[in-house]
Scaffold this active site. Structure first.
Site, PDB file in Angstrom:
ATOM      1  N   GLY A 242      10.030  30.473   1.442  1.00 30.02           N
ATOM      2  CA  GLY A 242       9.102  29.638   0.670  1.00 30.02           C
ATOM      3  C   GLY A 242       9.454  29.454  -0.794  1.00 30.02           C
ATOM      4  CB  SER A 243      12.512  29.805  -2.872  1.00 32.57           C
ATOM      5  OG  SER A 243      13.438  28.950  -2.268  1.00 32.57           O
ATOM      6  CG  ASN A 244      12.847  24.425  -1.624  1.00 29.45           C
ATOM      7  OD1 ASN A 244      13.247  23.722  -2.549  1.00 29.45           O
ATOM      8  ND2 ASN A 244      13.668  25.080  -0.811  1.00 29.45           N
TER       9      ASN A 244
ATOM     10  CG  LEU B 286      14.031  19.213  15.798  1.00 33.03           C
ATOM     11  CD1 LEU B 286      14.697  18.761  17.093  1.00 33.03           C
ATOM     12  CD2 LEU B 286      14.293  18.214  14.682  1.00 33.03           C
TER      13      LEU B 286
ATOM     14  CG  ASN C  13      13.595  18.223   5.850  1.00 36.75           C
ATOM     15  OD1 ASN C  13      13.088  19.341   5.687  1.00 36.75           O
ATOM     16  ND2 ASN C  13      14.795  18.084   6.395  1.00 36.75           N
TER      17      ASN C  13
ATOM     18  CG  HIS D 258      19.732  18.864   5.196  1.00 33.05           C
ATOM     19  ND1 HIS D 258      19.452  19.565   6.341  1.00 33.05           N
ATOM     20  CD2 HIS D 258      21.085  18.752   5.143  1.00 33.05           C
ATOM     21  CE1 HIS D 258      20.578  19.851   6.961  1.00 33.05           C
ATOM     22  NE2 HIS D 258      21.586  19.377   6.249  1.00 33.05           N
TER      23      HIS D 258
HETATM   24  C1  GAR Z   1      16.184  25.596   2.011  1.00 34.66           C
HETATM   25  O1  GAR Z   1      17.493  25.822   1.552  1.00 34.66           O
HETATM   26  C2  GAR Z   1      16.113  24.292   2.751  1.00 34.66           C
HETATM   27  O2  GAR Z   1      16.958  23.313   2.232  1.00 34.66           O
HETATM   28  C3  GAR Z   1      16.542  24.720   4.127  1.00 34.66           C
HETATM   29  O3  GAR Z   1      15.911  25.942   4.330  1.00 34.66           O
HETATM   30  C4  GAR Z   1      15.802  26.622   3.073  1.00 34.66           C
HETATM   31  C5  GAR Z   1      14.401  27.130   2.924  1.00 34.66           C
HETATM   32  O4  GAR Z   1      14.297  27.924   1.780  1.00 34.66           O
HETATM   33  N1  GAR Z   1      16.177  23.744   5.126  1.00 34.66           N
HETATM   34  C6  GAR Z   1      16.959  23.444   6.152  1.00 34.66           C
HETATM   35  O5  GAR Z   1      18.032  23.976   6.364  1.00 34.66           O
HETATM   36  C7  GAR Z   1      16.394  22.362   7.054  1.00 34.66           C
HETATM   37  N2  GAR Z   1      17.379  21.941   7.985  1.00 34.66           N
HETATM   38  P1  GAR Z   1      12.865  28.351   1.219  1.00 34.66           P
HETATM   39  O6  GAR Z   1      12.054  28.873   2.414  1.00 34.66           O
HETATM   40  O7  GAR Z   1      13.182  29.449   0.238  1.00 34.66           O
HETATM   41  O8  GAR Z   1      12.230  27.157   0.592  1.00 34.66           O
END
Ligand code: GAR
Length: 203
Positions: free
Chosen positions: A13-15, A93, A108, A110
């Site tokens: 969940g850093s995003n 998905l 999303n 990526h």
């Molecule tokens: C992120 O790097 C995102 O781009 C990736 O998962 C990570 C989640 O990080 N998403 C994918 O690979 C989707 N295909 P987070 O949980 O720290 O936000």
């Protein structure tokens, strides 16, 4: 009126945190109304609770099909009058039914420059392939995997002395910069989809 956002996250969940922090700095015309996860152990849920954001967690195993799982999510999102779904490390998905209900209202992030390195191990795939430039893509979600119209892209250079870990750090740093921006553009009604292109309307 402020847009109501639902963030979907399966893990760290850093995003999500980057968007929460951006909203905290005050300039975004939107609020996170709920955080949804398919994984009860997701740290993203803890982050949401810490910020007093409503959380919803459901396990696909409790539903007869993925379609039923997603229709239940849609029902919850509709009752919350959600305007935008933000996928932030959501590793399932979406069913075509959910995508159709929220057409052009799902984005999303990526960790690669689409259409290169689709899928779930993009940072590793790009690193192992030996590309010199990879990056981050924010895109609208359509019924095909990692294929919807691109909102923002930012390159990340891979240097000779980069390790997988240092590359991951670089990618995440860029993600945390551009994802809140894309959300902000949506909340300000500045994104216009024309065919495969997303035009940013100037303010
Ligand atoms: C992120 O790097 C995102 O781009 C990736 O998962 C990570 C989640 O990080 N998403 C994918 O690979 C989707 N295909 P987070 O949980 O720290 O936000």
């Amino acid at each position: 009126m402020k847009k109501k956002i639902a963030v979907f996250a399966s893990g760290f969940g850093s995003n999500l945190q980057a968007i929460i922090d951006y909203i905290g700095r005050g300039s975004l015309n939107g609020e996170i109304a709920l955080v949804f996860s398919n994984n009860k152990g997701a740290y993203a849920l803890e982050r949401a609770k810490k910020h007093k954001i409503q959380t919803v967690c459901m396990n696909t195993k409790d539903f007869a099909s993925r379609k039923e799982f997603d229709l239940k999510i849609a029902e919850i999102l509709k009752s919350e009058k959600i305007d935008l779904i933000v996928l932030a490390g959501y590793m399932l998905l979406l069913s075509p039914e959910l995508v159709a209900i929220f057409e052009n209202k799902i984005m999303n992030i990526h960790p690669a420059l689409l259409p290169s390195f689709k899928g779930t191990h993009s940072i590793k795939d790009a690193y192992k392939y030996g590309v010199k430039v990879t990056g981050v893509t924010v895109h609208f979600v359509d019924k095909d995997l990692d294929r919807g119209p691109i909102i923002l892209q930012e390159p990340v250079y891979i240097d000779n002395d980069d390790s997988m870990e240092s590359l991951e750090e670089k990618i995440h740093r860029v993600e945390h910069e551009i994802y809140p921006k894309a959300v902000e553009y949506f909340c300000d009604d500045r994104l216009k989809i024309v065919g495969r292109k997303v035009k940013l309307i100037s303010d």
